[in-house]
Design a protein around this motif. Sequence first.
Motif, PDB file in Angstrom:
ATOM      1  N   PRO A  78       5.363   3.702   0.218  1.00  0.00           N
ATOM      2  CA  PRO A  78       6.466   4.020   1.154  1.00  0.00           C
ATOM      3  C   PRO A  78       5.776   4.670   2.514  1.00  0.00           C
ATOM      4  O   PRO A  78       4.438   5.249   2.351  1.00  0.00           O
ATOM      5  CB  PRO A  78       7.108   5.317   0.490  1.00  0.00           C
ATOM      6  CG  PRO A  78       6.792   4.882  -1.174  1.00  0.00           C
ATOM      7  CD  PRO A  78       5.651   4.191  -1.126  1.00  0.00           C
ATOM      8  N   TRP A  79       6.541   4.394   3.564  1.00  0.00           N
ATOM      9  CA  TRP A  79       5.859   4.750   4.594  1.00  0.00           C
ATOM     10  C   TRP A  79       5.326   6.063   4.786  1.00  0.00           C
ATOM     11  O   TRP A  79       4.294   6.478   5.708  1.00  0.00           O
ATOM     12  CB  TRP A  79       6.826   4.223   5.821  1.00  0.00           C
ATOM     13  CG  TRP A  79       6.724   3.191   6.517  1.00  0.00           C
ATOM     14  CD1 TRP A  79       7.584   2.207   6.490  1.00  0.00           C
ATOM     15  CD2 TRP A  79       5.578   2.498   7.231  1.00  0.00           C
ATOM     16  NE1 TRP A  79       7.235   1.073   6.955  1.00  0.00           N
ATOM     17  CE2 TRP A  79       5.922   1.089   7.460  1.00  0.00           C
ATOM     18  CE3 TRP A  79       4.516   3.346   7.755  1.00  0.00           C
ATOM     19  CZ2 TRP A  79       5.165   0.500   8.194  1.00  0.00           C
ATOM     20  CZ3 TRP A  79       3.594   2.148   8.577  1.00  0.00           C
ATOM     21  CH2 TRP A  79       4.000   0.782   8.556  1.00  0.00           C
ATOM     22  N   ARG A  80       6.004   7.272   4.040  1.00  0.00           N
ATOM     23  CA  ARG A  80       5.597   8.483   4.256  1.00  0.00           C
ATOM     24  C   ARG A  80       4.366   8.590   3.525  1.00  0.00           C
ATOM     25  O   ARG A  80       3.335   9.541   3.871  1.00  0.00           O
ATOM     26  CB  ARG A  80       6.671   9.468   3.536  1.00  0.00           C
ATOM     27  CG  ARG A  80       6.555   9.163   1.947  1.00  0.00           C
ATOM     28  CD  ARG A  80       7.584  10.150   1.345  1.00  0.00           C
ATOM     29  NE  ARG A  80       7.534  10.055  -0.089  1.00  0.00           N
ATOM     30  CZ  ARG A  80       8.130   8.806  -0.767  1.00  0.00           C
ATOM     31  NH1 ARG A  80       9.074   7.958  -0.110  1.00  0.00           N
ATOM     32  NH2 ARG A  80       8.099   9.053  -2.199  1.00  0.00           N
TER      33      ARG A  80
END
Length: 299
Positions: free
Chosen positions: A57-59
Amino acid sequence: MAPKDVLLALVVIGVWGMNFVVILAGLDDVPPMLLGALRFTLVAFPAVLLIKRPAVPWRWLIAYGGTISLGQFAFLFYAMANGMPAGLASLVLQSQAFFSLFFAALLLGEKIKPVHLAGLLVAAAGLAIIGFGGDGTMTMLGLGLTLAASAMWALGNIVTKKIGRVNLIGLIVWGNLVPPLPFLALSLWLEGPAQIADALRHISRQTLLALAYLAFIATLLGYGLWSRLLQRYATGMVAPFSLLVPVVGLSSAVWLLDEQLTSAQWAGALLVMLGLGLNVFGLRVWNLLSGKDKCVAKR
């Protein structure tokens, strides 16, 4: 470990140990935040167009790039631009091993073993001697910023652990999409448009070579070879090689930069290395001496 892979590990250690001398070469005519922006732009582009994004995930990509790349090297570059010698920087940065223990205990609930605590206390004593036993060439600001860099590296280790098993090169390339713009913003704030323009206008061949080394050799080649070794062998077999990074860093700084440590700083450096050695090997030696390894083997 096969002899060929031992040689690859030593190549990585040599590359990473020399990294600190190269950073100082780059800082000769480029300010630290601009150097960071240029370095990580070269790491990410054009590699991001050629390497598939990991299934993360980008986070977590942002957390990885924000800690192990932006945070670590913003503090390290600023430290080395403000009185932190290259050789000592290579040593003090390894205190990330102890920050990692504390962050793992705080954030992941892992227990700190007594032998690790002993290693921490020995290394802390060494750092105190380094800090107060100098001849004035190393600043306390530089030491403090380098410790902050090692703490950011340790946070990045926790993020990496939370991410789990992924293609490490993909993680490095895509995670390093994060640092360039924040580095540029920091450069505009701390260094100003006039200094940025002047540095870019008068950029030297030495700086271009330093940037190429930092981006392509120290980052992409170094981490690429290291990830290959971690995929082929147990972490406990590969990780101890990292203890040689300060050895290369200190010796290359003495040889190439004529950096001189006081007798007290050399004693402190030995204590830090002893503390790191306890952290890596102490539990294994304790289990061997107490017979626990034999018990495990019988089971």
